[in-house]
Design a protein around this motif. Sequence first.
Motif, short mmCIF file in Angstrom:
data_model
loop_
_atom_site.label_atom_id
_atom_site.label_comp_id
_atom_site.label_asym_id
_atom_site.label_seq_id
_atom_site.Cartn_x
_atom_site.Cartn_y
_atom_site.Cartn_z
N GLU A 114 0.83 -1.21 0.00
CA GLU A 114 0.00 0.00 0.00
C GLU A 114 0.87 1.26 0.00
O GLU A 114 0.47 2.30 -0.50
N GLY A 134 -6.17 -4.31 0.63
CA GLY A 134 -7.59 -4.26 0.29
C GLY A 134 -7.97 -5.20 -0.84
O GLY A 134 -9.07 -5.10 -1.38
N PRO A 185 -7.97 0.84 0.60
CA PRO A 185 -8.48 -0.52 0.81
C PRO A 185 -9.90 -0.49 1.40
O PRO A 185 -10.21 0.37 2.21
#
Length: 502
Positions: A114, A134, A185
Amino acid sequence: MLELQYRMPNEANALTAKTGADASPSAASVPAKVGFVSLGCPKNLVDSEVMMGLLQQAGAELTARAEDADVIVVNTCSFIESAQQESVSTILEMVRRKTDGRARKVVVAGCLVERFRDEIRKNIPEVDSVVGTGELEKILEATGIGTSTDKSPFRILSSRPEGDARVAQGRFSRENWDGATAGLPNYLYDETTPRVLATPRHVAYLKIAEGCDHPCTFCIIPQLRGKFRSRRFESVIAEAQRLAQEGVREITLIGQDTTCYGEDLGLHDGLPLLLERLAAIEELRWVRFLYAYPNKITGRLLETIAAHDKICSYVDVPLQHASPAVLKRMKRGGGADIFLRSLEKMRRTIPDLILRTTFIVGFPGETEKEFEELCEFATQAEFDWMGAFGYSDQEGAGAFGLERKLPAREIEKRRKHLMGIQQKISRRKKKALIGREFDLLLEGASEETDLLLEGRTSMHAPEIDGKVFVNEVPEGLEPVAGEFYRCQILESHDYDLVARIV
Ligand code: SF4
């Protein structure tokens, strides 16, 4: 580095593995062997367990030995700089297995993705795929073992007004991060998601919520994990019931902030209600929750803990600091006086309460006086368990732009000083337990010596608190890991205890 020792698949799953494999590197009839390395916190561990469940359901064979794996998944942590470094060195170690060993693919998952999605691809081209926090179901395509459905049943659409307000304030913005390209996410598993537990058979973590709406300026978890969202109430209960039927006796509820549980679903007192229902599950012996937010600990929550034997008299409340000025700069609020009153109320409501906290030392601008306030507070509060982290600068966190950063050496000096204070408190508190009897969950042979067994009482959360070493068992008793025994404390050390089974 934690290489996962998960439970072996049951027969039904093994059958799926034989018939469903389509991703063997060499032959379609042989299931691909997938190994996992899971770094970071229990929340990340649950993500690893979900990905292992999805892979196993799709036909993969899981292996606990990285050297046997055709595909290696590294589930990374990006909480602070040292965690990022550990993640990168683990990835490098695993990609070497593509040239030196059997591995054909290395997939990187988790928080580091991320934060540095593009950089990972660019700088470590041996990494075959990346999977963010996510998009766990994408692990199937990433490993080449299956295909995820486009219409994931797991998307959570609810949110809290606080979360929406924080979006407007830019809390979740990743604009300054070159490497982060995906949207926020929005994934959360549910009771229908396959999951392979990596913990011992008798214990399990249960993620009840994901993401965080708080504005803490030292933290980038909201940008890594998204807005706060809760799992459906009945989904949590259904999973807990299934785990209990499968032999789990201790459940630990986790989330970035468990005390906000249910707010996005319109539930009042969501966590107390959840705890009450979990306490009614016959097979469970201990239920606890971690990561409480200080001003979210209500009287109702405390009374619920006090009213149920199965709910451990244990509150983990990361306070982060005690100086009001530092807490204000952290955008958390509170201070020593408020906290002491709150701790007193907790102890008054719950007899024999065990309190754990975490502090951050060396936050930008932390003066000697502010640090002394923290030390004085720790001395007065007398926590049973305490952790201290040195402040770590994170690009994208609110504190990144603050002035008066402290040198690393000074931060470490303060951290050690604070831990020294806690060491004395812990030693005294553990000594006071000598002679008392407790229920002990036996975990098996000691990791430190074959001569001892080890276990935990309800005062000890899995993995983070000290241990109870068992040096004496009644004649004729063959102790079994995962069973509960009555024990008497014989000796104490700074953090650990020695006991006999009575
Ligand atoms: S409560 Fe604060 S420290 Fe904890 S995850 Fe949320 S933002 Fe980070």
